[in-house]
Design a protein around this motif. Structure first.
Motif, mmCIF file in Angstrom:
data_model
loop_
_atom_site.group_PDB
_atom_site.id
_atom_site.type_symbol
_atom_site.label_atom_id
_atom_site.label_comp_id
_atom_site.label_asym_id
_atom_site.label_seq_id
_atom_site.Cartn_x
_atom_site.Cartn_y
_atom_site.Cartn_z
ATOM 1 N N ASN A 110 0.851 -1.193 0.000
ATOM 2 C CA ASN A 110 0.000 0.000 0.000
ATOM 3 C C ASN A 110 0.882 1.235 0.000
ATOM 4 O OD1 ASN A 110 -3.008 0.668 0.336
ATOM 5 N ND2 ASN A 110 -2.052 2.093 1.773
ATOM 6 N N VAL A 112 2.284 4.795 1.008
ATOM 7 C CA VAL A 112 2.295 5.545 2.265
ATOM 8 C C VAL A 112 3.203 6.758 2.118
ATOM 9 C CG1 VAL A 112 1.819 3.586 3.802
ATOM 10 C CG2 VAL A 112 4.176 4.121 3.166
ATOM 11 N N GLU A 202 -0.849 6.879 6.126
ATOM 12 C CA GLU A 202 -1.637 6.066 5.200
ATOM 13 C C GLU A 202 -2.599 7.002 4.483
ATOM 14 O OE1 GLU A 202 -3.311 3.524 8.063
ATOM 15 O OE2 GLU A 202 -1.450 2.387 8.440
ATOM 16 N N ALA A 246 -4.012 -0.387 6.501
ATOM 17 C CA ALA A 246 -3.647 0.761 5.672
ATOM 18 C C ALA A 246 -4.393 0.726 4.346
ATOM 19 C CB ALA A 246 -2.136 0.759 5.434
ATOM 20 N N ARG A 247 -4.493 -0.441 3.753
ATOM 21 C CA ARG A 247 -5.181 -0.555 2.476
ATOM 22 C C ARG A 247 -6.664 -0.238 2.622
ATOM 23 N NH1 ARG A 247 -8.573 -3.722 0.316
ATOM 24 N NH2 ARG A 247 -8.721 -3.955 -1.945
ATOM 25 N N SER A 250 -7.103 3.483 2.759
ATOM 26 C CA SER A 250 -6.860 4.168 1.496
ATOM 27 C C SER A 250 -7.950 3.878 0.481
ATOM 28 C CB SER A 250 -5.492 3.759 0.929
ATOM 29 O OG SER A 250 -4.447 4.126 1.806
#
Length: 446
Positions: A110, A112, A202, A246-247, A250
């Protein structure tokens, strides 16, 4: 004279000179210990690598990603090849069920925002372009790579310093060598980074009227290790759960051109084949399912060649040590011939032939070599075990699989037989001199 008589006379001679015999056995034993410990260590290292290949492991690994669109290619059992297939749990199960697959490890990457330390670390020399006007390190976009840390042994990850993040949900991360370069730190000083704090943002894209705003959810992570890894292109390695969080953050934002967040639950998969010879077969099967693959199939061949070279060099060192010990045996036997001239003369006077005398000395030399080989093999195995304990302690601290040492029967036989043969060869000249000594001359010189 029978062999039994020759063995009895040789044993009596050794018993009379225990000090010299012990030193000779010790010399052979030390050389044999060096040879056996080197061979045990090299055999264990080679077996460890070959096990990785035969039983699966990073050396027989295949990286799987979503296939590029290929319009017009259809498959009755799978979605059209023109549509990139999502890498999800169904894909994991489907690939894991393919013949020749031993392990499938999901990977989540992901984007960042990375915030380096507020001030350059002592001894660092960051590039000028990475610094702000006030001399601090600039933030930059990078990628975090999330992996299942409980299966790190199946992944192409090498720990340079420290360790991998814990699996108990702690806010920890490992950074790559590229992060060191960004900070201007030499690889040899990787320990300086371990224990420092890393702040990552993130990102999520929002619509602000006609504008698009990217905001970050900031997370503080402790750097616990420095690694060299080929799982993904990011400089930060975290747990799979951290990358998934985090994904999820996002993906919840709006889609923005140039700001790509993977739509698949997993960014990639690392598939371990059941042996290097099955890698082409597994790659083709995965391609048929609808994914693109890559694998370093020739890497293990190079590794095997280097292991063979190392094994030859180590064996050569041990053979040289045995040759030096053989010279010691020869010297001890020559001294024994000089001291036992009267005994040789008496034997010949009572009817012993040259062959009988030669046999006595060769039996004595062979006995010393045999005992030295046994002692040396035992000492070499203990030395290898002590070394393995130190190595395994380090591997355990790095959360890697330890190495188990074995004592192959062929190695024991080879070392003991080699020591005996070398001692016999070393004793040939002294035995020949003793055999050719005339009885009258031996009695007269005594």
């Amino acid at each position: 004279m029978t062999w039994r008589d020759a063995i009895a006379l040789a044993a009596r001679s050794v018993g009379r000179r225990l000090g010299r015999a012990a030193l000779t056995v010790l010399a052979i034993g030390l050389a044999a210990a060096l040879l056996s410990s080197l061979l045990i260590a090299s055999t264990a290292a080679q077996r460890r690598v070959l096990d990785q290949v035969s039983d699966g492991g990073p050396l027989a690994g295949i990286q799987v990603a979503a296939a590029e669109p290929d319009p017009g290619a259809l498959d009755s059992d799978n979605p059209p090849r023109g549509e990139a297939r999502a890498i999800d749990d169904d894909a994991v199960r489907q690939i894991a069920a393919l013949p020749g697959v031993t392990s499938v490890v999901p990977v989540v990457a992901n984007p960042v925002i990375v915030v380096p330390p507020a001030e350059p670390l002592p001894g660092s020399h960051p590039r000028r372009r990475d610094l702000t006007r006030d001399g601090t390190l600039e933030r930059y976009f990078d990628t975090i790579v999330g992996i299942d840390l409980t299966r790190a042994v199946d992944l192409p990850i090498v720990i340079v310093s420290g360790r991998l993040p814990a699996t108990n949900g702690a806010a920890e991360a490992a950074v790559s060598v590229g992060y060191l370069r960004r900070l201007g730190i030499d690889k040899q000083r990787a320990d300086d980074v371990v224990g420092t704090e890393l702040v990552i943002g993130e990102p999520r894209a929002y619509a602000d009227g006609d504008d698009v705003v990217v905001r970050g959810r900031w997370v503080r992570l402790q750097i616990v290790g420095v690694v060299a890894q080929e799982v993904g292109t990011g400089q930060v390695v975290v747990s799979l759960e951290e990358a998934q969080r985090a994904r999820a953050w996002s993906v919840a934002g709006i889609e923005v051109e140039g700001f790509d967040v993977p739509e698949s639950p997993y960014t990639a998969l690392f598939v371990v084949a059941d042996g290097l010879e099955r890698v082409p077969e597994v790659r083709q099967a995965i391609t048929d399912v609808g994914y693109s693959t890559s694998a370093p199939e020739t890497l293990i061949e190079s590794v095997q060649r280097y292991l063979r070279v190392v094994e030859i060099v180590l064996a050569g060192i041990g053979v040289i040590a045995l040759a030096i010990a053989a010279l010691g045996v020869s010297n001890a036997m020559l001294a024994a011939v000089r001291e036992r001239r009267r005994e040789i003369g008496v034997l010949k006077a009572v009817g012993a032939s040259d062959r009988d005398v030669r046999r006595i000395f060769l039996v004595e030399a062979g006995t010393l070599g045999f005992l030295g080989g046994i002692v040396g093999t035992a000492v070499g195995y203990l030395a290898a075990q002590a070394l393995a304990a130190v190595v395994n302690s380090y591997l355990a601290s790095q959360r890697l699989e330890t190495v188990e040492l074995g004592l192959p029967v062929f190695l024991v036989v080879a070392v003991v037989a080699g020591s005996t043969v070398l001692a016999l060869l070393a004793g040939t000249i002294p035995a020949q001199r003793a055999a050719r000594l005339p009885a009258r001359q031996a009695m007269g010189d005594a």
